[in-house]
Design a protein around this motif. Structure first.
Motif, PDB file in Angstrom:
ATOM      1  N   SER A 150      -0.634 -20.822  -2.122  1.00 20.07           N
ATOM      2  CA  SER A 150      -1.783 -20.879  -3.637  1.00 20.07           C
ATOM      3  C   SER A 150      -3.575 -21.288  -2.705  1.00 20.07           C
ATOM      4  CB  SER A 150      -2.219 -21.834  -4.331  1.00 20.07           C
ATOM      5  OG  SER A 150      -1.497 -23.133  -3.594  1.00 20.07           O
ATOM      6  N   ASP A 151      -3.785 -21.842  -1.325  1.00 18.28           N
ATOM      7  CA  ASP A 151      -4.384 -21.608  -0.979  1.00 18.28           C
ATOM      8  C   ASP A 151      -4.463 -20.580   0.753  1.00 18.28           C
ATOM      9  OD1 ASP A 151      -1.918 -22.867   0.985  1.00 18.28           O
ATOM     10  OD2 ASP A 151      -4.086 -24.625   0.982  1.00 18.28           O
ATOM     11  N   VAL A 152      -4.048 -19.722   0.508  1.00 14.47           N
ATOM     12  CA  VAL A 152      -4.361 -19.089   1.944  1.00 14.47           C
ATOM     13  C   VAL A 152      -4.194 -16.701   1.406  1.00 14.47           C
ATOM     14  CG1 VAL A 152      -3.713 -20.341   4.049  1.00 14.47           C
ATOM     15  CG2 VAL A 152      -2.126 -19.089   2.339  1.00 14.47           C
ATOM     16  N   LYS A 153      -4.063 -17.181   0.020  1.00 15.36           N
ATOM     17  CA  LYS A 153      -3.477 -15.502  -0.826  1.00 15.36           C
ATOM     18  C   LYS A 153      -3.720 -14.600   0.235  1.00 15.36           C
ATOM     19  CE  LYS A 153      -3.244 -17.098  -5.611  1.00 15.36           C
ATOM     20  NZ  LYS A 153      -4.478 -18.130  -6.730  1.00 15.36           N
ATOM     21  N   ASP A 154      -5.096 -14.200   0.160  1.00 17.02           N
ATOM     22  CA  ASP A 154      -5.229 -12.924   0.889  1.00 17.02           C
ATOM     23  C   ASP A 154      -5.145 -12.942   2.553  1.00 17.02           C
ATOM     24  OD1 ASP A 154      -4.623 -11.802  -0.869  1.00 17.02           O
ATOM     25  OD2 ASP A 154      -6.666 -11.674  -1.679  1.00 17.02           O
ATOM     26  N   LYS A 155      -5.013 -14.363   2.711  1.00 16.84           N
ATOM     27  CA  LYS A 155      -4.916 -14.560   4.499  1.00 16.84           C
ATOM     28  C   LYS A 155      -3.956 -14.208   5.394  1.00 16.84           C
ATOM     29  CE  LYS A 155      -8.926 -17.616   3.693  1.00 16.84           C
ATOM     30  NZ  LYS A 155      -8.763 -18.981   2.880  1.00 16.84           N
ATOM     31  N   VAL A 156      -2.726 -13.841   4.991  1.00 16.14           N
ATOM     32  CA  VAL A 156      -1.158 -13.559   5.521  1.00 16.14           C
ATOM     33  C   VAL A 156      -0.883 -12.933   4.649  1.00 16.14           C
ATOM     34  CG1 VAL A 156      -0.883 -16.551   6.091  1.00 16.14           C
ATOM     35  CG2 VAL A 156      -0.004 -15.288   3.784  1.00 16.14           C
ATOM     36  N   ILE A 157       0.006 -11.819   5.243  1.00 20.13           N
ATOM     37  CA  ILE A 157       0.873 -10.762   5.064  1.00 20.13           C
ATOM     38  C   ILE A 157       2.508 -11.512   4.895  1.00 20.13           C
ATOM     39  CG2 ILE A 157       1.788  -8.403   5.473  1.00 20.13           C
ATOM     40  CD1 ILE A 157       0.391  -8.586   7.887  1.00 20.13           C
ATOM     41  N   LYS A 158       2.554 -11.395   2.837  1.00 22.54           N
ATOM     42  CA  LYS A 158       3.576 -11.945   2.751  1.00 22.54           C
ATOM     43  C   LYS A 158       4.923 -10.602   2.475  1.00 22.54           C
ATOM     44  CE  LYS A 158       1.471 -13.026  -0.815  1.00 22.54           C
ATOM     45  NZ  LYS A 158      -0.301 -12.589  -0.356  1.00 22.54           N
ATOM     46  N   VAL A 159       5.714 -10.973   2.659  1.00 16.60           N
ATOM     47  CA  VAL A 159       6.720 -10.223   3.218  1.00 16.60           C
ATOM     48  C   VAL A 159       8.000 -10.705   2.155  1.00 16.60           C
ATOM     49  CG1 VAL A 159       8.468  -8.026   4.124  1.00 16.60           C
ATOM     50  CG2 VAL A 159       6.043  -8.921   5.142  1.00 16.60           C
ATOM     51  N   GLY A 160       8.578 -10.106   1.210  1.00 13.10           N
ATOM     52  CA  GLY A 160       9.550 -10.646   0.637  1.00 13.10           C
ATOM     53  C   GLY A 160      11.201  -9.565   1.597  1.00 13.10           C
ATOM     54  N   ILE A 161      11.493  -9.659   1.774  1.00  7.90           N
ATOM     55  CA  ILE A 161      13.317  -9.085   2.172  1.00  7.90           C
ATOM     56  C   ILE A 161      14.329  -9.662   1.356  1.00  7.90           C
ATOM     57  CG2 ILE A 161      13.188  -8.754   4.546  1.00  7.90           C
ATOM     58  CD1 ILE A 161      14.279 -11.212   5.426  1.00  7.90           C
ATOM     59  N   ALA A 162      15.771  -8.648   0.705  1.00  5.15           N
ATOM     60  CA  ALA A 162      16.179  -8.776  -0.488  1.00  5.15           C
ATOM     61  C   ALA A 162      17.034  -7.800  -0.518  1.00  5.15           C
ATOM     62  CB  ALA A 162      15.317  -8.904  -1.992  1.00  5.15           C
ATOM     63  N   PRO A 179       1.825 -13.503  -5.981  1.00  2.00           N
ATOM     64  CA  PRO A 179       2.863 -11.477  -5.211  1.00  2.00           C
ATOM     65  C   PRO A 179       2.769 -11.385  -3.926  1.00  2.00           C
ATOM     66  CG  PRO A 179       1.042 -10.571  -6.348  1.00  2.00           C
ATOM     67  CD  PRO A 179       0.638 -12.287  -6.259  1.00  2.00           C
ATOM     68  N   LEU A 180       3.913 -10.626  -3.579  1.00  2.00           N
ATOM     69  CA  LEU A 180       4.135 -10.132  -2.302  1.00  2.00           C
ATOM     70  C   LEU A 180       3.266  -8.990  -2.056  1.00  2.00           C
ATOM     71  CD1 LEU A 180       7.816 -11.696  -1.764  1.00  2.00           C
ATOM     72  CD2 LEU A 180       5.838 -13.255  -1.669  1.00  2.00           C
ATOM     73  N   ASP A 181       2.876  -8.757  -0.613  1.00  2.00           N
ATOM     74  CA  ASP A 181       2.061  -7.514  -0.158  1.00  2.00           C
ATOM     75  C   ASP A 181       3.656  -6.336  -0.296  1.00  2.00           C
ATOM     76  OD1 ASP A 181      -0.719  -8.320   0.646  1.00  2.00           O
ATOM     77  OD2 ASP A 181       1.228 -10.018   1.589  1.00  2.00           O
ATOM     78  N   TYR A 182       5.185  -6.877   0.216  1.00  2.00           N
ATOM     79  CA  TYR A 182       5.202  -5.780   0.091  1.00  2.00           C
ATOM     80  C   TYR A 182       7.458  -6.533  -0.506  1.00  2.00           C
ATOM     81  CZ  TYR A 182       2.862  -3.693   4.044  1.00  2.00           C
ATOM     82  OH  TYR A 182       1.468  -3.307   4.351  1.00  2.00           O
ATOM     83  N   VAL A 183       7.885  -6.349  -0.075  1.00  2.00           N
ATOM     84  CA  VAL A 183       9.467  -6.320  -0.949  1.00  2.00           C
ATOM     85  C   VAL A 183      10.259  -4.881  -0.036  1.00  2.00           C
ATOM     86  CG1 VAL A 183      11.159  -6.664  -2.546  1.00  2.00           C
ATOM     87  CG2 VAL A 183       9.134  -7.598  -2.600  1.00  2.00           C
ATOM     88  N   ILE A 184      11.229  -5.979   1.376  1.00  2.00           N
ATOM     89  CA  ILE A 184      11.684  -4.673   1.745  1.00  2.00           C
ATOM     90  C   ILE A 184      13.664  -5.062   0.997  1.00  2.00           C
ATOM     91  CG2 ILE A 184      12.832  -3.959   4.212  1.00  2.00           C
ATOM     92  CD1 ILE A 184       9.676  -5.237   5.286  1.00  2.00           C
ATOM     93  N   THR A 185      14.201  -3.600   1.393  1.00  2.00           N
ATOM     94  CA  THR A 185      15.555  -3.792   1.069  1.00  2.00           C
ATOM     95  C   THR A 185      16.036  -2.469   2.306  1.00  2.00           C
ATOM     96  OG1 THR A 185      16.020  -1.490  -0.782  1.00  2.00           O
ATOM     97  CG2 THR A 185      14.705  -3.947  -1.649  1.00  2.00           C
ATOM     98  N   GLU A 186      17.475  -2.329   2.107  1.00  2.00           N
ATOM     99  CA  GLU A 186      18.345  -1.548   2.870  1.00  2.00           C
ATOM    100  C   GLU A 186      17.805  -0.176   1.963  1.00  2.00           C
ATOM    101  OE1 GLU A 186      19.818  -3.231  -0.001  1.00  2.00           O
ATOM    102  OE2 GLU A 186      20.990  -2.585  -0.808  1.00  2.00           O
ATOM    103  N   LYS A 187      17.735   0.084   0.649  1.00  2.00           N
ATOM    104  CA  LYS A 187      17.074   1.199   0.732  1.00  2.00           C
ATOM    105  C   LYS A 187      15.854   1.847   0.596  1.00  2.00           C
ATOM    106  CE  LYS A 187      20.988   2.670  -1.519  1.00  2.00           C
ATOM    107  NZ  LYS A 187      22.094   1.389  -1.873  1.00  2.00           N
ATOM    108  N   ARG A 188      14.209   0.771   0.298  1.00  2.00           N
ATOM    109  CA  ARG A 188      12.993   1.083   0.533  1.00  2.00           C
ATOM    110  C   ARG A 188      12.303  -0.275   0.296  1.00  2.00           C
ATOM    111  NH1 ARG A 188      12.141   0.503  -6.038  1.00  2.00           N
ATOM    112  NH2 ARG A 188      14.390  -0.993  -6.849  1.00  2.00           N
ATOM    113  N   ILE A 189      10.534   0.284   0.978  1.00  2.00           N
ATOM    114  CA  ILE A 189      10.406  -0.757   1.075  1.00  2.00           C
ATOM    115  C   ILE A 189       8.876  -0.415  -0.052  1.00  2.00           C
ATOM    116  CG2 ILE A 189       7.776  -0.962   2.636  1.00  2.00           C
ATOM    117  CD1 ILE A 189       9.503  -0.050   4.936  1.00  2.00           C
TER     118      ILE A 189
END
Ligand SMILES: Nc1nc2c(c(=O)[nH]1)N(C=O)[C@@H](CNc1ccc(C(=O)N[C@@H](CCC(=O)O)C(=O)O)cc1)CN2
Ligand SMILES: Nc1ncnc2c1ncn2[C@@H]1O[C@H](COP(=O)(O)OP(=O)(O)OP(=O)(O)O)[C@@H](O)[C@H]1O
Length: 195
Positions: A150-162, A179-189
């Motif tokens: 909540s207090d660093v929103k755009d200062k870090v890159i946020k990546v979900g893996i699933a 929201p995250l910047d990226y979500v990575i799965t075995e099929k796509r980014i």
């Protein structure tokens, strides 16, 4: 009621994830992690925050070793249950410093707490139960990561893996969901569309 919708999706996906075979977790995790470590945003990051996987989450232990080999700083979450707060803490020796947490995943014991400044983290690898094509996420329902971001929103890159089965078209969102910047799965980014 959004909370109810979230809970329904969470249950549905957890039911699939909890029933995965170990070999499946291993194979898919390897593909996902391999995608991640080949991305420039990862290669360029020196300070990497990584969750320590449990309960068939995408396995992060190989990622930990990979970061060590590349001399990156590994930061892991330490949770304060009463405040639903995550303290990011520097991990130096995985063998020595980790104990089982209240929830069951590993975390540093109190004597090895080395809190770091959130602003100094380059990239955060985020766990989750359900994700969508806009990079929104549902976790276990504690609100830990939303509070953390909540207090660093755009200062870090946020990546979900699933795993791909964790991706739905749209998850219900509330005002505090980050929201995250990226979500990575075995099929796509999946990339967050800005704006
Ligand atoms: N590996 C990992 N570490 C993490 C998280 C996570 O999701 N995964 N968190 C992400 O926020 C934070 C901890 N939050 C958590 C909150 C609840 C439960 C949990 O297991 N809750 C219920 C079961 C939920 C269910 O099955 O519906 C329980 O206590 O049994 C786990 C982690 C920080 N560290
Ligand atoms: N920034 C915030 N400040 C205060 N409370 C918050 C904040 N973010 C979330 N919460 C609270 O946390 C609760 C859980 O939120 P939510 O269901 O989105 O969790 P989650 O994303 O599934 O969990 P987690 O992040 O722990 O994996 C909500 O009821 C909300 O009131």
């Amino acid at each position: 009621m959004i909370t109810v919708q979230k809970e329904k999706l969470r249950k549905e996906i957890l039911n699939i994830r909890n029933n995965m075979k170990k070999s499946e977790v291993e194979g898919l995790s390897e593909k996902i992690i391999s995608r991640l470590v080949n991305m420039d945003i990862f290669k360029e990051s020196k300070n990497v925050m990584i969750y320590l996987s449990f309960k068939n989450e995408v396995d992060t232990y190989k990622l930990l070793s990979h970061c060590k080999r590349l001399k990156k700083n590994v930061i892991v979450p330490f949770t304060v249950k009463e405040k639903k707060e995550i303290i990011p803490t520097l991990l130096k020796d995985q063998e020595k410093e980790l104990v089982k947490s209240y929830y069951g995943y590993m975390e540093p014991s109190k004597e090895y707490l080395r809190p770091v400044n959130k602003e100094d983290i380059d990239i955060v690898i985020v766990p989750g139960v359900v994700f969508d094509e806009r990079c929104c996420r549902i976790g276990f329902g504690g609100g830990y990561y939303d509070r953390f971001f909540s207090d660093v929103k755009d200062k870090v890159i946020k990546v979900g893996i699933a795993y791909e089965f964790q991706i739905v078209e749209r998850v219900p969102v509330e005002e505090f969901d980050v929201p995250l910047d990226y979500v990575i799965t075995e099929k796509r980014i999946i990339r967050k569309v800005s704006g």
